[in-house]
Design a protein around this motif. Structure first.
Motif, PDB file in Angstrom:
ATOM      1  N   VAL A 230       0.798  -1.218   0.003  1.00 37.09           N
ATOM      2  CA  VAL A 230       0.116   0.070   0.016  1.00 37.09           C
ATOM      3  C   VAL A 230       0.985   1.321   0.045  1.00 37.09           C
ATOM      4  CG1 VAL A 230      -2.184  -0.770   1.049  1.00 37.09           C
ATOM      5  CG2 VAL A 230      -0.060  -0.343   2.310  1.00 37.09           C
ATOM      6  N   ALA A 231       0.340   2.385  -0.412  1.00 36.42           N
ATOM      7  CA  ALA A 231       1.195   3.487  -0.407  1.00 36.42           C
ATOM      8  C   ALA A 231       1.445   3.860   1.283  1.00 36.42           C
ATOM      9  CB  ALA A 231       0.274   4.735  -0.932  1.00 36.42           C
ATOM     10  N   LEU A 232       2.715   4.458   1.510  1.00 39.16           N
ATOM     11  CA  LEU A 232       3.010   4.807   2.805  1.00 39.16           C
ATOM     12  C   LEU A 232       2.210   5.879   3.067  1.00 39.16           C
ATOM     13  CD1 LEU A 232       7.085   5.028   2.664  1.00 39.16           C
ATOM     14  CD2 LEU A 232       5.576   3.762   4.325  1.00 39.16           C
ATOM     15  N   GLY A 233       1.541   5.995   4.319  1.00 39.90           N
ATOM     16  CA  GLY A 233       0.679   6.707   4.717  1.00 39.90           C
ATOM     17  C   GLY A 233      -0.728   6.011   5.040  1.00 39.90           C
ATOM     18  N   VAL A 234      -0.965   4.944   4.245  1.00 33.49           N
ATOM     19  CA  VAL A 234      -1.990   4.072   4.479  1.00 33.49           C
ATOM     20  C   VAL A 234      -2.149   3.184   5.620  1.00 33.49           C
ATOM     21  CG1 VAL A 234      -3.925   3.177   3.159  1.00 33.49           C
ATOM     22  CG2 VAL A 234      -2.815   4.852   2.042  1.00 33.49           C
ATOM     23  N   GLY A 235      -2.787   3.282   6.578  1.00 32.81           N
ATOM     24  CA  GLY A 235      -2.785   2.187   7.486  1.00 32.81           C
ATOM     25  C   GLY A 235      -1.817   2.266   8.619  1.00 32.81           C
ATOM     26  N   PRO A 236      -1.995   1.689   9.714  1.00 32.99           N
ATOM     27  CA  PRO A 236      -1.011   1.832  10.830  1.00 32.99           C
ATOM     28  C   PRO A 236       0.155   1.352  10.461  1.00 32.99           C
ATOM     29  CG  PRO A 236      -2.861   0.396  11.546  1.00 32.99           C
ATOM     30  CD  PRO A 236      -3.230   1.157  10.124  1.00 32.99           C
TER      31      PRO A 236
ATOM     32  N   ASN B 146      -6.080  12.135   3.164  1.00 33.57           N
ATOM     33  CA  ASN B 146      -5.445  12.906   2.327  1.00 33.57           C
ATOM     34  C   ASN B 146      -4.121  13.448   3.109  1.00 33.57           C
ATOM     35  OD1 ASN B 146      -6.077  15.177   4.377  1.00 33.57           O
ATOM     36  ND2 ASN B 146      -8.150  14.668   4.010  1.00 33.57           N
ATOM     37  N   PRO B 147      -3.456  14.028   2.340  1.00 31.29           N
ATOM     38  CA  PRO B 147      -2.147  14.530   3.072  1.00 31.29           C
ATOM     39  C   PRO B 147      -2.351  14.864   4.328  1.00 31.29           C
ATOM     40  CG  PRO B 147      -2.181  15.090   0.784  1.00 31.29           C
ATOM     41  CD  PRO B 147      -3.391  14.571   1.001  1.00 31.29           C
ATOM     42  N   ASP B 148      -3.275  16.052   4.584  1.00 35.89           N
ATOM     43  CA  ASP B 148      -3.200  16.617   5.897  1.00 35.89           C
ATOM     44  C   ASP B 148      -3.587  15.312   7.098  1.00 35.89           C
ATOM     45  OD1 ASP B 148      -2.335  19.103   5.697  1.00 35.89           O
ATOM     46  OD2 ASP B 148      -4.195  19.728   4.936  1.00 35.89           O
ATOM     47  N   LYS B 149      -4.466  14.706   6.617  1.00 36.83           N
ATOM     48  CA  LYS B 149      -4.755  13.549   7.610  1.00 36.83           C
ATOM     49  C   LYS B 149      -3.537  12.824   7.804  1.00 36.83           C
ATOM     50  CE  LYS B 149      -7.673  10.562   9.762  1.00 36.83           C
ATOM     51  NZ  LYS B 149      -8.747  10.054   9.361  1.00 36.83           N
ATOM     52  N   VAL B 150      -2.726  12.514   7.010  1.00 35.27           N
ATOM     53  CA  VAL B 150      -1.734  11.763   7.144  1.00 35.27           C
ATOM     54  C   VAL B 150      -0.701  12.512   8.233  1.00 35.27           C
ATOM     55  CG1 VAL B 150       0.586  10.781   6.043  1.00 35.27           C
ATOM     56  CG2 VAL B 150      -1.795  10.345   5.159  1.00 35.27           C
ATOM     57  N   ARG B 151      -0.485  13.761   7.948  1.00 33.25           N
ATOM     58  CA  ARG B 151       0.392  14.284   8.853  1.00 33.25           C
ATOM     59  C   ARG B 151      -0.138  14.333  10.429  1.00 33.25           C
ATOM     60  NH1 ARG B 151       0.097  18.183   4.138  1.00 33.25           N
ATOM     61  NH2 ARG B 151       1.702  17.615   2.801  1.00 33.25           N
ATOM     62  N   LYS B 152      -1.539  14.534  10.367  1.00 28.08           N
ATOM     63  CA  LYS B 152      -2.111  14.306  11.545  1.00 28.08           C
ATOM     64  C   LYS B 152      -1.916  13.198  12.246  1.00 28.08           C
ATOM     65  CE  LYS B 152      -5.664  15.623  14.985  1.00 28.08           C
ATOM     66  NZ  LYS B 152      -5.554  14.361  15.692  1.00 28.08           N
ATOM     67  N   LEU B 153      -1.996  11.934  11.333  1.00 28.33           N
ATOM     68  CA  LEU B 153      -1.546  10.583  11.989  1.00 28.33           C
ATOM     69  C   LEU B 153      -0.249  10.475  12.627  1.00 28.33           C
ATOM     70  CD1 LEU B 153      -3.643   8.741   9.388  1.00 28.33           C
ATOM     71  CD2 LEU B 153      -4.346   8.810  11.952  1.00 28.33           C
ATOM     72  N   ILE B 154       0.730  10.988  11.812  1.00 30.00           N
ATOM     73  CA  ILE B 154       2.044  10.967  12.246  1.00 30.00           C
ATOM     74  C   ILE B 154       2.345  11.786  13.468  1.00 30.00           C
ATOM     75  CG2 ILE B 154       4.182  11.844  11.654  1.00 30.00           C
ATOM     76  CD1 ILE B 154       3.748  11.375   8.541  1.00 30.00           C
ATOM     77  N   ALA B 155       1.693  12.879  13.658  1.00 30.04           N
ATOM     78  CA  ALA B 155       1.897  13.435  14.755  1.00 30.04           C
ATOM     79  C   ALA B 155       1.554  12.777  16.106  1.00 30.04           C
ATOM     80  CB  ALA B 155       1.089  14.921  14.714  1.00 30.04           C
ATOM     81  N   ASP B 156       0.149  12.116  16.029  1.00 35.90           N
ATOM     82  CA  ASP B 156      -0.521  11.231  16.931  1.00 35.90           C
ATOM     83  C   ASP B 156       0.477  10.235  17.256  1.00 35.90           C
ATOM     84  OD1 ASP B 156      -2.533  12.952  16.788  1.00 35.90           O
ATOM     85  OD2 ASP B 156      -3.801  11.608  15.823  1.00 35.90           O
ATOM     86  N   THR B 157       0.980   9.656  16.252  1.00 38.24           N
ATOM     87  CA  THR B 157       1.787   8.343  16.380  1.00 38.24           C
ATOM     88  C   THR B 157       3.251   8.558  17.302  1.00 38.24           C
ATOM     89  OG1 THR B 157       0.813   7.353  14.308  1.00 38.24           O
ATOM     90  CG2 THR B 157       2.949   6.453  15.220  1.00 38.24           C
TER      91      THR B 157
END
Lengths: 256, 256
Positions: B142-148, B180-191
């Motif tokens: 999968v594309a990096l950014g999709v899924g934990p 979307n990109p912003d969602k991914v950035r958010k997920l990264i911060a949370d992680t």
DNA sequence: CGTCAATTTTTCATAATGTGGAATTTTATG
DNA sequence: CATAAAATTCCACATTATGAAAAATTGACG
């Protein structure tokens, strides 16, 4: 001059060389292979070798163990390998057949293909009893000429090709009890007469094998399907019955 | 112009191009990829493309379907892939851990690695209940950014590398609900705050995931270990417990 | 079943690419 | 710490890969 005889479709020397190196690394033991080994065996210049290896490592087709300073197969190989096994091709074609045979007999069964001078296990199903096999596991190889799985293929090649392979592998036969070029020629003759290859405890004591060739283009075999089982389980005529079952299954597979 | 940015260690253009083509074939659908497709996507000259493909087919790294006139991965790839998985490397290193976790929890677990802009499944154990996963099976991507499993890796890369990947993958996110990109950035911060990545039914309804990064060199993650399970099975604090177990197992693996 | 367009394959003069000897740096050994 | 061995980098040279164009093959349609 003593360059690999492989495909030699002109115009890709670098690629041919890369494959030689991939092959050496893939066949290298569990301890990995060093640059020195690779230059020595391949005959390539050190600089050339180094450059190719670096590129392959960069693409993760190979990986380098910095501690032991040696090379091994990389993650990309594992990924593509998994996809090759799942995608269309001989493995997928025979997947159902292998599973079905395993269910019907409970024995160990394997799909072999020829690769250069080797017979390689592409897929297998382990039987109820664990039996030792020549190739060990998926990806494992033996010299063409060793074992019924490989004889079944070798027996159905052009005669000059057979001879070339037998001569090339002559020394490798020495590590098996009572095996030598003439014995292989005898086994080939028997196999052609019988229609399938067998071995009863000659290579591994107490272990028998039956294998049937798979013809992909006309009269030449490029793969084989076979059983490995305990001699103790053999009843009269059993090997012949096994061979018939294998032939039936092969006939059911499209294209084969 | 839009040549691959990959390794580009000078002195092996032909090899780099060969890998581009291998990649295109490996990522091509089940219908195989034609020469025309490959020239169009790679931007390579038709003759060059043809010559490289021929050589790869000659070495059985690729195979050609003469009927459909298309290319797919070859037998040699399957063989080397099997050996890569069995030999030393990350798959073998985590083999015991995967088996152990599977036994303790009964859930589906997978080992992911980064490859270019993708997150690829290198190994997995299926759980007692069959759950749908983003990558499907071993070798799936999968594309990096999709899924934990992929966020766990992405979160622990250099920031500029993260941004580059997110931008490159932006369009691919569109096929997932609310991504979307912003969602991914958010997920990264949370992680990064949490220390592990989670997803509870956002990507696949009813399916949850927990993943923990594996650091191979310092602070950058190049792999991850994670669970996929049914939301219905979740109890309060369960995800945290899962993450702890994963971290424990990773700590036990040499080098990781 | 013959004609045309699309795709694949081959050819070959050209120059860009890969080569390998030698110098340099790094690593292993005693 | 000294010495040898192996790995890595460098660069002038010519062998090798390149790609435009021509030829051959395939497939589609009337």
């Amino acid at each position: 001059m003593p360059e690999a005889k492989h495909s030699s479709s002109t115009g890709a020397q670098l690629l041919d060389r890369a494959v030689i190196l991939l092959d050496l690394v893939a066949n290298g033991g569990v301890n990995g292979v060093t640059l020195k080994d690779l230059t020595a065996v391949s005959g390539l210049n050190t600089a050339t070798c180094h450059r190719i290896l670096n590129t392959l490592v960069g693409h993760k087709l190979l990986a380098r163990d910095d501690k032991k300073r040696c090379y091994r197969l990389g993650a990309r190989m594992a990924i593509y390998g998994a996809r090759a096994a799942r995608g269309p091709g001989i493995i997928s074609s025979y997947d159902a057949a292998l599973t079905r045979i395993r269910r019907r007999t409970g024995d160990t069964i394997h799909l072999m293909v020829r690769l250069n001078h080797d017979s390689v296990c592409l897929d297998r199903r382990d039987g109820e009893c664990v039996v030792p096999t020549l190739t060990g596991s998926i990806g494992g190889a033996v010299a063409l000429g060793v074992g019924p799985g490989s004889i079944a293929m070798l027996a159905y090649l052009d005669e000059d090709e057979q001879e070339f392979i037998i001569r090339a592998n002559a020394e490798r036969y020495a590590s098996y009890r009572d095996l030598n070029p003439d014995k292989v020629r005898k086994l080939i003759a028997d196999t052609r007469e019988r229609g399938y290859a067998i071995d009863v405890g000659e290579l591994i004591p107490g272990i028998a094998g039956v294998s049937v060739p798979i013809f992909t283009d006309g009269t030449k075999a490029s793969a084989s399907l076979g059983f490995t089982l305990l001699c103790a389980k053999l009843t009269p005529g059993a090997l012949h019955q096994y061979a018939l079952m294998l032939k039936e299954e092969i006939a059911l597979v499209p294209h084969g």
